[in-house]
Design an enzyme around this catalytic site. Structure first.
Site, PDB file in Angstrom:
ATOM      1  CE  LYS A 182      16.894  -8.398  -1.227  1.00 54.95           C
ATOM      2  NZ  LYS A 182      16.851  -7.578   0.214  1.00 54.95           N
ATOM      3  CD  GLU A 254      30.351  -3.618 -10.121  1.00 53.21           C
ATOM      4  OE1 GLU A 254      31.251  -2.999  -9.479  1.00 53.21           O
ATOM      5  OE2 GLU A 254      30.491  -3.931 -11.256  1.00 53.21           O
ATOM      6  CB  CYS A 288      31.348   0.776  -2.959  1.00 51.57           C
ATOM      7  SG  CYS A 288      30.784   1.815  -4.455  1.00 51.57           S
ATOM      8  CD  GLU A 389      33.184  -1.907   2.306  1.00 54.68           C
ATOM      9  OE1 GLU A 389      32.730  -2.954   2.763  1.00 54.68           O
ATOM     10  OE2 GLU A 389      33.059  -1.151   1.122  1.00 54.68           O
TER      11      GLU A 389
HETATM   12  P1  NAD Z   1      24.678  -6.596   2.028  1.00 52.82           P
HETATM   13  O1  NAD Z   1      25.909  -7.489   1.356  1.00 52.82           O
HETATM   14  O2  NAD Z   1      24.512  -6.820   3.542  1.00 52.82           O
HETATM   15  O3  NAD Z   1      23.677  -6.584   1.328  1.00 52.82           O
HETATM   16  C1  NAD Z   1      23.452  -6.288  -0.002  1.00 52.82           C
HETATM   17  C2  NAD Z   1      22.168  -6.842  -0.524  1.00 52.82           C
HETATM   18  O4  NAD Z   1      22.272  -8.573  -0.552  1.00 52.82           O
HETATM   19  C3  NAD Z   1      20.644  -6.579   0.168  1.00 52.82           C
HETATM   20  O5  NAD Z   1      19.802  -6.315  -0.805  1.00 52.82           O
HETATM   21  C4  NAD Z   1      20.626  -7.676   0.971  1.00 52.82           C
HETATM   22  O6  NAD Z   1      19.492  -8.114   1.515  1.00 52.82           O
HETATM   23  C5  NAD Z   1      21.124  -8.823   0.060  1.00 52.82           C
HETATM   24  N1  NAD Z   1      21.334 -10.058   0.620  1.00 52.82           N
HETATM   25  C6  NAD Z   1      21.567 -10.481   1.927  1.00 52.82           C
HETATM   26  N2  NAD Z   1      21.978 -11.823   2.090  1.00 52.82           N
HETATM   27  C7  NAD Z   1      21.931 -12.192   0.912  1.00 52.82           C
HETATM   28  C8  NAD Z   1      22.188 -13.780   0.384  1.00 52.82           C
HETATM   29  N3  NAD Z   1      22.816 -14.528   1.177  1.00 52.82           N
HETATM   30  N4  NAD Z   1      22.444 -13.922  -0.947  1.00 52.82           N
HETATM   31  C9  NAD Z   1      21.756 -12.700  -1.718  1.00 52.82           C
HETATM   32  N5  NAD Z   1      21.767 -11.619  -1.288  1.00 52.82           N
HETATM   33  C10 NAD Z   1      21.703 -11.356   0.125  1.00 52.82           C
HETATM   34  O7  NAD Z   1      25.482  -4.970   1.650  1.00 52.82           O
HETATM   35  P2  NAD Z   1      25.012  -3.690   2.109  1.00 52.82           P
HETATM   36  O8  NAD Z   1      25.292  -3.476   3.493  1.00 52.82           O
HETATM   37  O9  NAD Z   1      23.575  -3.531   1.840  1.00 52.82           O
HETATM   38  O10 NAD Z   1      25.787  -2.518   1.354  1.00 52.82           O
HETATM   39  C11 NAD Z   1      27.261  -2.171   1.845  1.00 52.82           C
HETATM   40  C12 NAD Z   1      28.216  -3.043   1.006  1.00 52.82           C
HETATM   41  O11 NAD Z   1      27.868  -2.686  -0.554  1.00 52.82           O
HETATM   42  C13 NAD Z   1      29.381  -2.299   1.336  1.00 52.82           C
HETATM   43  O12 NAD Z   1      30.484  -3.535   1.466  1.00 52.82           O
HETATM   44  C14 NAD Z   1      29.900  -1.476   0.012  1.00 52.82           C
HETATM   45  O13 NAD Z   1      31.198  -1.479  -0.306  1.00 52.82           O
HETATM   46  C15 NAD Z   1      29.150  -2.435  -0.909  1.00 52.82           C
HETATM   47  N6  NAD Z   1      28.808  -1.811  -2.281  1.00 52.82           N
HETATM   48  C16 NAD Z   1      29.782  -1.905  -3.321  1.00 52.82           C
HETATM   49  C17 NAD Z   1      29.376  -1.151  -4.436  1.00 52.82           C
HETATM   50  C18 NAD Z   1      30.201  -1.506  -5.878  1.00 52.82           C
HETATM   51  O14 NAD Z   1      29.706  -0.847  -6.661  1.00 52.82           O
HETATM   52  N7  NAD Z   1      31.182  -2.173  -5.644  1.00 52.82           N
HETATM   53  C19 NAD Z   1      28.361  -0.084  -4.344  1.00 52.82           C
HETATM   54  C20 NAD Z   1      27.702   0.069  -3.162  1.00 52.82           C
HETATM   55  C21 NAD Z   1      28.015  -0.693  -2.233  1.00 52.82           C
END
Ligand code: NAD
Length: 502
Positions: A182, A254, A288, A389
């Site tokens: 997804k 993550e 991240c 963040e």
């Molecule tokens: P997000 O949490 O908004 O979305 C991540 C994914 O989850 C998307 O595919 C989204 O469609 C899906 N999603 C949304 N609601 C959901 C739910 N209720 N259940 C399951 N999945 C759901 O994050 P984002 O804005 O896409 O990415 C940015 C965030 O990701 C930042 O906080 C960043 O730090 C983090 N990030 C972490 C790492 C790591 O390796 N630790 C790497 C990259 C990004």
């Protein structure tokens, strides 16, 4: 070249080896952050689409073609995917740059890194190992087997669409799992392409499935998924934890980060200044492991700040597809508003904006989501910009006097994903690195590493690890087989020392 694709691309699901459009509901339009033109139309995604994809992945797992393929067969297919990613690198990089707003140079690095991850994961398929115990008498042999965990759900964020998919999918496949992917809705195109490259490389039908659109919660809650590997914000991660309880699925999470860079007075200040400016502005600050908190030793703080202001002001902010751009566009208007609000609110918490923060519009920026990289000086540990963040090109500056104070400031946030330390004194470097509470520490470098090293978070930054052998093992279960040879003859084994009986 700065113009985007003229015709929007249609992105649907890929289930059981077939491209599907899902429901007849209106597709979701994705506008390029650099130009505000519609570049992709994404199928909305539903629980029914996820059900279909999970059934396909379950069938493929249970029939065993992929789980039972030999390590060498898996190695060849995964290596072939790496070759196909390299063949299509130009197209994949362009799609990622267009949809995320990252610069084309960053996107090219992501695609090259993705191919490297597929190659490394392929090598792990040749080395699936367990343990043997021969220490419980001559008639007992203990085998510990490592087996694929089953059907995995892979949920991907928007900031590294191809790279983070490649931190998960090839490792899951090397272990023998089948998958439902997804991607983030706004950046679905490279996942769509990579799934098709998997089919071209010979991954059997149903082993890799893709559901696009707003289907993340259905993946997290699905009763027939054995593990969810999620990358995204800590807030969404909490929802994944709650949704997963229904079938006690294993989770690998993550999550967010808020890294600090500690610069001691004895550092190579030229290298450190370069590293600080790169560390906070790489991928437009949407990383991240981005380094948004500078902690600088008091005695050199003024001269160091002057140098990083000079370097920051010389960064070229521009269209993602323009080769000269060093900082691109932010993902969407709402995010630009969130990033700007940290800068606007800084003075209310004692911070002084010393450069940047202005929105850039008109001319080459058109209606895109551009902001000039900002530096906020005098930021205290309680300020929102220090704790939360921001995920944009915004650096906070805080001074310290002693090593103890630097470590306490660095560790004084909820997150624990990555931190950085700069010092030419090896004692200072190592003792600081050891005291930092994060899964990764960069020492005299910034945002660096290799796929062999595990990656993941302490504290609110996550659970489990990605990459390295530890990342591969997340996709496996352990099975212990106790074997008695010779005649058991009704022996009542207790009270011999027996473990595993409770
Ligand atoms: P997000 O949490 O908004 O979305 C991540 C994914 O989850 C998307 O595919 C989204 O469609 C899906 N999603 C949304 N609601 C959901 C739910 N209720 N259940 C399951 N999945 C759901 O994050 P984002 O804005 O896409 O990415 C940015 C965030 O990701 C930042 O906080 C960043 O730090 C983090 N990030 C972490 C790492 C790591 O390796 N630790 C790497 C990259 C990004």
């Amino acid at each position: 070249m700065t113009s985007t694709t003229t015709q929007p691309r249609s992105i649907g699901h890929f289930i059981g080896g077939e491209a599907l459009n899902g429901s007849t509901a209106e597709p979701i339009s994705r506008r390029a952050p650099g130009t505000d033109e519609v570049v992709s139309l994404i199928a909305p995604g539903s629980k029914e689409d996820v059900d279909l994809a999970v059934r396909s992945a379950r069938r493929a797992f249970d029939t065993g073609t992929w789980p039972n393929a030999t390590g060498m067969e898996k190695f060849k297919v995964l290596t072939r995917v790496a070759e196909l990613i390299e063949r299509d690198a130009e197209k994949l990089a362009r799609l990622d740059a267009e949809e995320t707003g990252k610069t084309i140079a960053t996107a090219e690095g992501d695609i090259a890194g993705s191919a490297g991850l597929w190659r490394y994961a392929a090598s792990l398929a040749l080395n699936v190992q367990g343990k043997t115990f021969t220490n419980n008498g001559p008639d007992f042999t203990g085998l510990v087997l490592r087996e694929p965990i089953g059907v995995v759900g892979l949920i991907i964020p928007w900031n590294f669409p191809a790279l983070i998919l490649s931190q998960k999918l090839p490792f899951a496949l090397a272990a023998g799992c089948t998958a439902v992917i997804k991607p983030a809705t706004v950046t679905s195109s490279t996942a769509w392409e990579i799934v098709r490259l998997c089919a071209e490389a010979g991954v059997p039908e149903g082993v890799v499935n893709l559901v696009v659109g707003n289907a993340g919660s259905a993946v997290a809650a699905h009763p027939d998924i054995d593990l969810v590997s999620f990358t995204g914000s800590t807030a969404t991660g909490e929802k994944v934890v709650q949704a997963s309880a229904g079938n006690m699925k294993k989770l690998s999470l993550e999550l967010g980060g808020k890294a600090a860079t500690i610069v001691y007075a004895d550092a190579d200040l030229e290298d450190a200044a370069e590293g600080v400016v790169f560390g906070v502005n790489f991928n437009n600050g949407a990383c991240c492991v981005s380094q948004p908190r500078l902690l600088v030793q008091d005695s050199i703080a003024d001269e160091f700040l002057a140098e990083i202001v000079r370097k920051t002001e010389s960064l070229k902010v521009g269209q993602p597809l323009d080769r000269s751009s060093e900082v691109g566009a932010l993902i969407h208007a709402e995010h630009l508003g969130d990033v700007s609000s940290f800068i606007e609110n800084a003075p209310g918490h004692g911070g002084v904006v010393v450069t940047g923060g202005e929105r850039l519009q008109g001319g080459e920026y058109g209606n895109g989501q551009f902001i000039r990289p900002a530096i906020i000086n005098n930021v205290g540990p309680d300020a929102p910009a220090f704790q939360q963040e921001i995920f944009g090109p915004v650096l906070t500056v805080t001074r310290f006097k002693t090593q103890e104070e630097a470590v306490s400031l660095a560790n004084g946030v909820d997150y624990g994903l990555a931190n950085t330390v700069w010092s030419k004194n090896s004692d200072t470097l190592l003792t600081t690195a050891r005291a930092l509470r994060s899964g990764t520490v960069y020492a005299n470098t910034s945002i660096d590493g290799i796929p062999q090293m595990p990656f993941g978070g302490y504290k609110a930054s996550g659970v489990g690890r990605e990459m390295g052998e530890a990342g591969f093992e997340e996709f496996t279960e352990l099975k212990s087989i106790s074997i008695r040879t010779g005649k058991r003859a009704g022996k009542f084994l207790l009270p011999r020392p027996v473990t595993g009986v409770s």
